[in-house]
Design an enzyme around this catalytic site. Structure first.
Site, PDB file in Angstrom:
ATOM      1  CG  ASP A   7     -12.700 -39.721  39.317  1.00  0.00           C
ATOM      2  OD1 ASP A   7     -12.247 -40.820  39.700  1.00  0.00           O
ATOM      3  OD2 ASP A   7     -13.130 -38.862  40.102  1.00  0.00           O
ATOM      4  N   GLY A  28     -14.000 -43.990  40.395  1.00  0.00           N
ATOM      5  CA  GLY A  28     -14.369 -43.135  39.268  1.00  0.00           C
ATOM      6  C   GLY A  28     -15.417 -42.096  39.639  1.00  0.00           C
ATOM      7  NE  ARG A  29     -15.109 -37.487  43.054  1.00  0.00           N
ATOM      8  CZ  ARG A  29     -14.815 -37.261  44.318  1.00  0.00           C
ATOM      9  NH1 ARG A  29     -15.767 -37.075  45.196  1.00  0.00           N
ATOM     10  NH2 ARG A  29     -13.569 -37.171  44.725  1.00  0.00           N
ATOM     11  NE  ARG A  39     -22.166 -68.082  24.589  1.00  0.00           N
ATOM     12  CZ  ARG A  39     -22.582 -66.952  25.167  1.00  0.00           C
ATOM     13  NH1 ARG A  39     -23.855 -66.615  25.100  1.00  0.00           N
ATOM     14  NH2 ARG A  39     -21.737 -66.174  25.813  1.00  0.00           N
ATOM     15  NE  ARG A  94     -15.047 -69.482  44.412  1.00  0.00           N
ATOM     16  CZ  ARG A  94     -14.111 -69.508  45.345  1.00  0.00           C
ATOM     17  NH1 ARG A  94     -13.176 -68.577  45.368  1.00  0.00           N
ATOM     18  NH2 ARG A  94     -14.099 -70.448  46.249  1.00  0.00           N
ATOM     19  N   GLY A 121      -8.529 -31.792  39.886  1.00  0.00           N
ATOM     20  CA  GLY A 121      -9.767 -32.068  39.172  1.00  0.00           C
ATOM     21  C   GLY A 121     -10.680 -30.855  39.129  1.00  0.00           C
ATOM     22  CB  THR A 138      -9.154 -36.518  38.416  1.00  0.00           C
ATOM     23  OG1 THR A 138     -10.088 -37.524  38.865  1.00  0.00           O
ATOM     24  CG2 THR A 138      -9.644 -35.978  37.086  1.00  0.00           C
ATOM     25  CB  VAL A 176      10.114 -27.546  39.343  1.00  0.00           C
ATOM     26  CG1 VAL A 176      11.465 -27.052  39.856  1.00  0.00           C
ATOM     27  CG2 VAL A 176       9.045 -27.447  40.432  1.00  0.00           C
ATOM     28  NE  ARG A 177      14.794 -31.106  37.307  1.00  0.00           N
ATOM     29  CZ  ARG A 177      15.205 -32.361  37.474  1.00  0.00           C
ATOM     30  NH1 ARG A 177      15.172 -33.203  36.467  1.00  0.00           N
ATOM     31  NH2 ARG A 177      15.666 -32.753  38.649  1.00  0.00           N
TER      32      ARG A 177
HETATM   33  O1  F6P Z   1     -12.041 -38.285  42.346  1.00  0.00           O
HETATM   34  C1  F6P Z   1     -11.031 -39.218  42.559  1.00  0.00           C
HETATM   35  C2  F6P Z   1     -11.484 -40.296  43.491  1.00  0.00           C
HETATM   36  O2  F6P Z   1     -10.443 -41.249  43.632  1.00  0.00           O
HETATM   37  C3  F6P Z   1     -12.776 -41.008  43.094  1.00  0.00           C
HETATM   38  O3  F6P Z   1     -12.577 -41.965  42.081  1.00  0.00           O
HETATM   39  C4  F6P Z   1     -13.186 -41.580  44.416  1.00  0.00           C
HETATM   40  O4  F6P Z   1     -14.579 -41.750  44.482  1.00  0.00           O
HETATM   41  C5  F6P Z   1     -12.765 -40.509  45.394  1.00  0.00           C
HETATM   42  O5  F6P Z   1     -11.746 -39.763  44.764  1.00  0.00           O
HETATM   43  C6  F6P Z   1     -12.254 -41.037  46.699  1.00  0.00           C
HETATM   44  O6  F6P Z   1     -12.041 -39.944  47.533  1.00  0.00           O
HETATM   45  P1  F6P Z   1     -11.424 -40.089  48.993  1.00  0.00           P
HETATM   46  O7  F6P Z   1      -9.973 -40.427  48.809  1.00  0.00           O
HETATM   47  O8  F6P Z   1     -11.627 -38.771  49.596  1.00  0.00           O
HETATM   48  O9  F6P Z   1     -12.144 -41.214  49.656  1.00  0.00           O
END
Ligand code: F6P
Length: 307
Positions: A113, A156-157, A197, A148, A87, A111, A9-10
Site C-alpha cells: 500500500d 491499496g486499502r 475526439r 472497449r 505495515g 506493505t 540474517v546476513r
Molecule cells: O494492506 C495490504 C493489502 O494487500 C491491501 O492492499 C488489501 O486491501 C489487503 O491487504 C488484503 O488483505 P487480505 O489478504 O487479508 O485480504
C-alpha cells in the site's frame, strides 16, 4: 519480505550476532515459535515473493494477555531485540512491545500500500506496482482491438499509490483514488469528450478504497450513464505475490541491514525508512502520527497526459 529477512540474517551474522526467525509474526511470538537462522538458512530466497517465516493475523496480540505471552517468550528465548517487518499494525505491535514490555524493537516498513510515513517507498510496493502495470498493458490490447472501456481495480486499502503510479505509467485515461474526490459525471463527461475526439477505447484504474465503489459498481454506473461496452478486471492478490523487483530487493536489503545496526547502536522503538534515497531512522510512532501524503502532481500529470 524474504529479501529483507535475508538481509537481517546476513548482516547480523556478519556482525557476530545470533538470529532466530519467529514464524507467523506476533501469533508465533506469543507461542514462542522461533528457531535459529544462519547465513545458509536464507540462501536462494532473495528472488522469492512472500515470506519463508509465514505470517498471520494475531487478534490476541492486541490484548494485554497476548502481549504478556509474547514478552514471556522473548525472555525465555533470551532474545535481546526484535525486528518487525510489516505495515502500520505490525509497527503498533512493535511499539507496544517496546513501550509496555521494554523489549527493544525496530520496524521495517513492508506493505504494497506504500502508506507508511517515514519511508518514500515500502517493501513490496514497487513489485505490486509492476504487476498492476503489466496487467494494464495487457488489458490495453483488448481495449484497443475491441473498442472497449476497461475498468481495472487495484489494491491499496485506503491508499491510492498503486492506482496512481500504475495509471500514470500505463498512460490510462482516468485514475480514481481515495485521496481525490471522484465525480463519475465528470468521468463520463471526459470519456464522452474523448469519444468525440475519436478515442475508441479507454482504461480507468480505480483504487479499491475509492469512494465511488468497486470496479463492477463503477462499470454499472458508467454503463447506465453513457452506454459504453465495458469490461472489468479486479487484480486482487496477484499484486501481493511474485518475484520482487530489483528496486524492492535493494530496498529490503538496505533497510534490513540498517535495522540490525539500529539495534547494535542500542536504539529501540524505532523504524527505518527511505527518504530521498537515504536511509533514515524515526521513532515507530512516526508511522501513524504523521500522514504520508500522496504526490498529487502525479495525478495532475496523468490528467494532462490523457488529453
Ligand atoms: O494492506 C495490504 C493489502 O494487500 C491491501 O492492499 C488489501 O486491501 C489487503 O491487504 C488484503 O488483505 P487480505 O489478504 O487479508 O485480504
Amino acid at each position: 519480505m524474504n529479501a529483507c529477512i535475508r538481509a537481517v540474517v546476513r548482516k547480523a551474522v556478519y556482525e557476530g550476532i545470533e538470529v532466530a526467525g519467529v514464524r507467523r509474526g506476533f501469533a508465533g511470538l506469543m507461542e514462542g515459535e522461533a528457531s535459529p537462522l544462519n547465513a545458509h538458512s536464507v540462501s536462494g530466497i532473495i528472488h522469492q515473493g512472500g515470506t519463508i517465516l509465514r505470517t498471520a493475523r494475531a487478534e490476541d496480540f492486541l490484548t494485554e494477555e497476548g502481549q504478556g505471552r509474547a514478552s514471556d517468550s522473548v525472555k525465555k528465548l533470551a532474545i535481546e531485540g526484535v525486528i518487525v517487518i510489516g505495515g502500520d499494525g505490525s509497527f503498533r505491535g512493535a511499539y507496544d512491545l517496546n513501550k509496555k514490555w521494554q523489549i527493544p524493537t525496530v520496524g521495517i516498513p513492508a506493505t504494497i500500500d506504500n502508506d507508511i510515513a517515514g519511508s518514500d517507498l515500502t517493501i513490496g510496493f514497487v513489485t505490486a506496482l509492476n504487476t498492476a502495470l503489466a496487467a494494464v498493458d495487457k488489458l490495453r490490447d483488448t481495449a484497443t482491438s475491441h473498442d472497449r472501456l476497461f475498468i481495472v481495480e487495484v489494491m491499496g486499502r485506503t491508499s491510492g499509490y498503486i492506482a496512481l503510479w500504475a495509471g500514470l505509467a500505463g498512460g490510462v485515461e482516468e485514475i480514481l483514488i481515495p485521496e481525490t474526490r471522484t465525480d463519475l459525471d465528470e468521468v463520463c463527461r471526459k470519456l464522452e469528450e474523448g469519444r468525440a475526439r475519436g478515442k475508441t477505447s479507454s482504461i480507468i484504474v480505480v483504487a479499491e478504497g475509492d469512494e465511488a465503489g468497486g470496479a463492477f459498481e463503477i462499470g454499472e454506473k458508467i454503463r447506465e450513464r453513457i452506454g459504453y461496452e465495458i469490461r472489468v478486471a479486479v487484480l486482487g492478490h496477484l499484486q501481493r505475490g511474485g518475484s520482487p523487483s530489483a528496486l524492492d530487493r535493494i530496498l529490503a536489503t538496505r533497510l534490513g541491514a540498517e535495522a540490525v545496526d539500529v539495534l547494535r547502536r542500542g536504539e529501540e522503538g524505532k523504524m527505518v525508512g527511505l527518504i530521498s534515497n537515504e536511509i533514515e531512522v524515526f521513532p515507530l510512532e512516526h508511522a501513524w502520527q504523521e500522514k504520508k501524503e500522496i504526490d498529487l502532481r502525479f495525478y495532475q500529470l496523468s490528467q494532462i497526459m490523457a488529453i
